[in-house]
Enzyme design. Sequence first.
Site, PDB file in Angstrom:
ATOM      1  N   PRO A   1       0.829  -1.198   0.000  1.00  0.00           N
ATOM      2  CA  PRO A   1       0.000   0.000   0.000  1.00  0.00           C
ATOM      3  C   PRO A   1       0.866   1.251   0.000  1.00  0.00           C
ATOM      4  O   PRO A   1       1.737   1.411   0.837  1.00  0.00           O
ATOM      5  CB  PRO A   1      -0.790  -0.104   1.295  1.00  0.00           C
ATOM      6  N   GLU A   2       0.609   2.102  -0.966  1.00  0.00           N
ATOM      7  CA  GLU A   2       1.295   3.384  -1.047  1.00  0.00           C
ATOM      8  C   GLU A   2       0.271   4.473  -0.720  1.00  0.00           C
ATOM      9  O   GLU A   2      -0.842   4.164  -0.313  1.00  0.00           O
ATOM     10  CB  GLU A   2       1.889   3.563  -2.458  1.00  0.00           C
TER      11      GLU A   2
ATOM     12  N   HIS B   1      -3.842 -15.140   8.930  1.00  0.00           N
ATOM     13  CA  HIS B   1      -2.763 -14.192   9.227  1.00  0.00           C
ATOM     14  C   HIS B   1      -3.240 -12.992  10.037  1.00  0.00           C
ATOM     15  O   HIS B   1      -2.581 -11.963  10.067  1.00  0.00           O
ATOM     16  CB  HIS B   1      -2.088 -13.745   7.944  1.00  0.00           C
TER      17      HIS B   1
ATOM     18  N   ARG C   1       2.912 -11.176   5.533  1.00  0.00           N
ATOM     19  CA  ARG C   1       4.377 -11.046   5.465  1.00  0.00           C
ATOM     20  C   ARG C   1       5.000 -10.352   6.669  1.00  0.00           C
ATOM     21  O   ARG C   1       6.220 -10.215   6.742  1.00  0.00           O
ATOM     22  CB  ARG C   1       4.772 -10.340   4.165  1.00  0.00           C
TER      23      ARG C   1
END
Length: 284
Positions: free
Chosen positions: A2-3, A100, A119
């Site tokens: 995500p930017e 997760h 991650r």
Amino acid sequence: MPELPEVETIRRELDREVVGRRIKTVELSSTARRTIRRHKGPKEFQSGLEGAKVTGVHRKGKYLLFSLEGAGKAQTLVVHLGMSGQLLLVKRTKEPRDRHTKVVVTFTQGGQLRFVDPRTFGEMFVTTPEDVDKQVPELAHLGFDPIEDIMSWLRLSALLRQKKTRLKTLLMDQRFVAGIGNIYADEILFAAGLRFDRESTSLTSQEVRRLHRSMVEVLSDAVKARGSSLQDEQYRDIFGETGDYQSRHNVYGRDGEACRRCRSVIVRVKSNGRSTYLCEQCQV
DNA sequence: ACGCCCGCCTGTAAGC
DNA sequence: TGCTTACAGGCGGGCG
């Protein structure tokens, strides 16, 4: 992942959906230690949040900052999504949890905000508003915000001349400008007609103006389209919806395809170990 | 002092 | 088909 456009999309939704809610409980999964790595332990994290009311959600670069009003004292929850972090709002507590899921925040009025992060590069941290900059120094050192801060092209020109770096490296340097990552750096450079390896000091004033305009246009268009979701659809907003901007990408992920502007082939090269996509005809 | 590369993780897709 | 390898939006630390 995500930017700025993705984080801003999430921020706007959170600002509408969770402001005014009070946190009842904070649950941590067994693998959440890494998520709250700046804290000594889970207790410190949980006690900063439980009982507090969300009064606002803000963004600095790719960081989300929740303003909280606790038992008399204000707190700030800092969230960085890293590469794969998602914040998901679920109505029913019973909804099955993604494997997760790291942190589950349950509100007194019902509903949960879940932090899912395969991650584990993402991070959550609670502190007081006055200690944020000291405890999270990266935040204090962020560069200007390309869509919030008013920046003239002349000012940008001056900043570019101070650094002698390749353009893409500079665009992705959070201390120079906050919020741009690999996707939008490539899209901005295409829109500006500039190569990733142009040296920042080599731009003509016309080129600086193009870069300036492209930065604002690409990022604000991407926010309007609610961000980019790639093939793996890792990026989702708080309702689990994908963004739409990927269909408007001109270069990112389009290697081997025809340039929309000149029809020559988009190529992929490596720059600083990252994939970089460009049109060698349109970008000089 | 600063640019660059590695490592941190898991999941997926390509390659053999 | 199945194993191995490469690579993926992030960033900080350490190296040259």
